[in-house]
Design a protein around this motif. Structure first.
Motif, PDB file in Angstrom:
ATOM      1  N   ALA A 145       0.817  -1.210   0.000  1.00 31.19           N
ATOM      2  CA  ALA A 145       0.000   0.000   0.000  1.00 31.19           C
ATOM      3  C   ALA A 145       0.850   1.259   0.000  1.00 31.19           C
ATOM      4  CB  ALA A 145      -0.936   0.013   1.204  1.00 31.19           C
ATOM      5  N   THR A 146       2.151   1.104   0.190  1.00 34.46           N
ATOM      6  CA  THR A 146       3.079   2.231   0.142  1.00 34.46           C
ATOM      7  C   THR A 146       3.845   2.177  -1.172  1.00 34.46           C
ATOM      8  OG1 THR A 146       3.329   2.266   2.548  1.00 34.46           O
ATOM      9  CG2 THR A 146       5.052   3.343   1.254  1.00 34.46           C
ATOM     10  N   LEU A 147       3.747   3.239  -1.934  1.00 37.58           N
ATOM     11  CA  LEU A 147       4.388   3.300  -3.247  1.00 37.58           C
ATOM     12  C   LEU A 147       5.803   3.840  -3.099  1.00 37.58           C
ATOM     13  CD1 LEU A 147       4.245   3.119  -6.338  1.00 37.58           C
ATOM     14  CD2 LEU A 147       3.206   5.395  -6.338  1.00 37.58           C
ATOM     15  N   PRO A 148       6.828   3.035  -3.347  1.00 40.52           N
ATOM     16  CA  PRO A 148       8.195   3.541  -3.230  1.00 40.52           C
ATOM     17  C   PRO A 148       8.498   4.543  -4.337  1.00 40.52           C
ATOM     18  CG  PRO A 148       8.205   1.305  -4.097  1.00 40.52           C
ATOM     19  CD  PRO A 148       6.794   1.607  -3.715  1.00 40.52           C
ATOM     20  N   PRO A 149       9.081   5.677  -4.006  1.00 38.27           N
ATOM     21  CA  PRO A 149       9.360   6.669  -5.037  1.00 38.27           C
ATOM     22  C   PRO A 149      10.457   6.208  -5.983  1.00 38.27           C
ATOM     23  CG  PRO A 149      10.365   7.318  -2.961  1.00 38.27           C
ATOM     24  CD  PRO A 149       9.524   6.110  -2.667  1.00 38.27           C
TER      25      PRO A 149
END
Length: 244
Positions: A145-149
């Motif tokens: 759910a966390t999009l890595p930049p």
């Protein structure tokens, strides 16, 4: 069967309605062929995900009712920043996709001495947007759910200057040891060179920036294969692939 997962760069509020962005709407309506009343999972890329129900579906507009919002899962306790030398075509896409699946926290595409890709202006902006979309798609697939930049491409020298991770490793076939000894670090930086390898000057610069050499065995891996193997080893030794 798991619900479809869609990334939306929007605030997720329980009880609210949300119009899906054009690309996501097209995917839901035309590819997945979902209909009113069907359910799916949305995630905002910042660690939140929501259960949602489709309330309006056509070719141009898809609206959802957000039923519940909670914290996402799938993040590794080991925060890894990958510095990946830019490669041509879908090889870079593959490296980014698999790095995201393996829990990387951030990716910086790197210009290196032996690299054969140079991007400028609009071409660089388009390529960066494409890589960010590859990362989002990988999150949809793997359950994060966390999009890595995916940061803007950088010179290796500039990237090295900003490194302060507890563990810093560069792949180098001449390394005398595997470099995965010691206590579990909170963060790590991993440097992957291009097909031609890092130059001697770049190797020296990385060592001066606190990087140790990491060997992956007697065979030379392609630049898109190397991060898959290295990240798997890091996650197994220090992250969430460890045996119980």
């Amino acid at each position: 069967m798991s619900l479809p997962r869609i990334h939306v760069a929007a605030e997720l509020v329980a009880g609210g309605e949300l119009i899906l962005p054009e690309a996501a709407a097209r995917h839901v309506a035309l590819v997945l062929r979902m209909r009113r009343g069907d359910t799916l999972t949305l995630f905002d890329g910042a660690g939140h995900e929501a259960c949602a129900t489709l309330v309006d579906v056509d070719r141009k507009r898809v609206a959802v009712q957000i039923d519940a919002v909670g914290a996402g899962q799938g993040e590794s306790p080991l925060v890894v920043h990958l510095g990946q030398a830019i490669s041509k075509g879908d090889r870079m896409d593959y490296a980014i996709q698999k790095a995201v699946e393996l829990g990387v926290a951030a990716i910086t595409p790197l210009y290196t001495a032996h690299g054969d890709v140079r991007l400028k202006g609009e071409r660089q902006a388009k390529k960066l947007a494409h890589w960010q979309a590859v990362a989002a798609s990988a999150c949809e697939q793997c359950g994060r759910a966390t999009l890595p930049p995916v940061h803007a491409p950088s010179s290796l020298a500039d990237w090295l200057t900003g490194r302060d991770e507890a563990l810093r490793l560069m792949l180098h076939p001449a390394a005398e040891h595997h470099g995965l000894d010691g206590d579990i670090p909170a963060s790590a930086a991993l440097l992957i060179g291009p097909e031609g390898g890092l130059s001697p000057t770049e190797v020296d610069a990385a060592r001066e920036a606190g990087f140790s050499a990491l060997s992956l065995g007697p065979r030379i891996l392609r630049t898109e294969t190397a991060p898959v193997v290295a990240l798997s080893l890091l996650q197994f030794r220090f992250g969430d692939l460890r045996r119980a």
